[in-house]
Design an enzyme around this catalytic site. Structure first.
Site, PDB file in Angstrom:
ATOM      1  N   THR A  42      14.303 -16.454  -1.179  1.00 62.72           N
ATOM      2  CA  THR A  42      13.154 -16.326  -2.069  1.00 62.72           C
ATOM      3  C   THR A  42      11.857 -15.966  -1.357  1.00 62.72           C
ATOM      4  OG1 THR A  42      12.679 -18.697  -1.910  1.00 62.72           O
ATOM      5  CG2 THR A  42      14.138 -17.969  -3.693  1.00 62.72           C
ATOM      6  N   ASP A  43      11.803 -16.107  -0.024  1.00 62.76           N
ATOM      7  CA  ASP A  43      10.534 -15.908   0.681  1.00 62.76           C
ATOM      8  C   ASP A  43       9.947 -14.520   0.449  1.00 62.76           C
ATOM      9  OD1 ASP A  43      10.519 -18.460   1.654  1.00 62.76           O
ATOM     10  OD2 ASP A  43      11.216 -17.944   3.669  1.00 62.76           O
ATOM     11  N   SER A  70      15.526 -14.137   4.288  1.00 70.64           N
ATOM     12  CA  SER A  70      14.810 -13.017   3.668  1.00 70.64           C
ATOM     13  C   SER A  70      13.599 -12.588   4.486  1.00 70.64           C
ATOM     14  CB  SER A  70      14.378 -13.378   2.245  1.00 70.64           C
ATOM     15  OG  SER A  70      13.457 -14.450   2.237  1.00 70.64           O
ATOM     16  N   THR A 111      18.717 -19.182   0.731  1.00 72.02           N
ATOM     17  CA  THR A 111      18.998 -20.571   0.375  1.00 72.02           C
ATOM     18  C   THR A 111      20.194 -20.710  -0.552  1.00 72.02           C
ATOM     19  OG1 THR A 111      16.697 -21.264   0.683  1.00 72.02           O
ATOM     20  CG2 THR A 111      18.045 -22.615  -0.765  1.00 72.02           C
TER      21      THR A 111
END
Length: 318
Positions: free
Chosen positions: A81-82, A49, A11
């Site tokens: 961030t996942d 990710s 992101t």
């Protein structure tokens, strides 16, 4: 002295159909010229990710290690961030240097009002440069909070305050451009030996979340296809009584690690004694994960299997 920046997409680098480079990311950071260190940028690849693999991450960690050996004061990795909490923990298990390796990213992309990427990146770079952050292993920096990779969790799907450490809280903050480390948790010994990315890709470790009235039918044949299993049990490490013998049979064939699905707190060792309790499951051969959450327990077990380090299974409960 320089600080190395490795960009992996996510992101923080999404500007519509355009993917920002490391040069683009740093150009959007106000005050970067006051960092006092040159930023050496290496754009790795721009992928979500969720598509990152453990093997690819180990390659990035190896490149980061070479940057430190060449003189970098520290390293920052940006990614989605996942899976960031898993990436940071995997890196922490193999990072040998006193220099900081810092992971960060963003929850709001650069096309939105109030993107958090520039502030997160600046704070992460400050931490990577700071002598105060040495000997802390791998860190995650978000919202000007510093978290130990071992404890940090992503806890909200959209909030910019998604990363917290439920059991410990942040170990420090960035305040007025100053890195303030408030507590220094001891570094645990990393996984001994090395795993080649190709070897790690061949290790299959399943993660099974226990639910109410669970009969374990989905676990049938798992020991024939996987080398390990992590169980996310109820509360302090409990499962339905009828599931206990199924897990015991699996534990006789492959390592089975017992964790809690709650997101905080430790698996117990001897408080409850009914069938399906933590005492019963440990007696059947399951391995106590202590405070380690299911996702990180899977990372650790997979790495131990890949390196032949099963004698280190006691490190789960540290």
């Amino acid at each position: 002295m320089s600080v190395a920046l490795f960009t992996l997409g996510g992101t923080i680098s999404m500007a519509g159909s355009h993917r920002l480079t490391g040069d683009d990311l740093t150009a959007a950071v106000p005050g970067l010229d006051r960092l006092g260190h040159q930023v050496e940028i290496q754009d790795v690849e721009k992928i979500p990710s969720g598509d990152l693999t453990a093997g690819r991450l180990l390659e990035v960690v190896d490149a980061a290690s070479k940057a430190v050996t060449a003189g970098a004061a520290g390293v920052v990795v940006t990614q989605g961030t996942d899976t960031l909490e898993e990436s940071a923990f995997l890196a922490d298990l193999v990072w040998p240097h006193p220099q900081p390796l810092v992971f960060t990213g963003a929850m709001r992309n650069p096309t939105l009002a109030g993107p958090d990427g520039p502030a997160n990146l600046l704070a992460a770079l400050r931490v990577a440069c700071s002598p105060a952050a040495r000997d802390l292993g791998v860190l995650v920096v978000f919202q000007e909070e510093i978290h130990a990779a071992r404890w940090v969790r992503k806890t909200h799907s959209t909030s910019t305050a998604t990363f917290i450490s439920p059991n410990t809280g942040p170990i420090g903050h960035v305040v007025e451009d100053r890195v303030r480390v408030l507590t220094r948790p001891p570094r645990l010994d990393g996984v001994q030996g090395s795993a080649e990315p190709a070897e790690l890709e061949n290790i299959r470790v399943a993660l099974y979340t226990v639910t109410m009235d669970d009969d374990g039918v989905l676990l049938r044949g798992l020991a024939d296809t996987h080398q390990g299993l992590v169980v996310a049990g109820f509360g302090a490490g409990h499962v339905p009584a009828k599931l206990a013998p199924v897990l015991g049979e699996l534990a006789a064939r492959i390592p089975v690690v017992l964790t809690s699905r709650t997101g905080g707190g430790s698996v117990l060792r001897g408080t409850y004694h009914a069938p399906g309790s933590e005492t019963d499951l440990l007696r059947r051969g399951l391995i106590d994960a202590g405070f380690l959450d299911p996702y990180k327990a899977r990372i650790l077990l997979r790495l131990l299997l890949a390196t032949g380090g099963l004698t280190e299974l006691g490190c789960f409960a540290e």
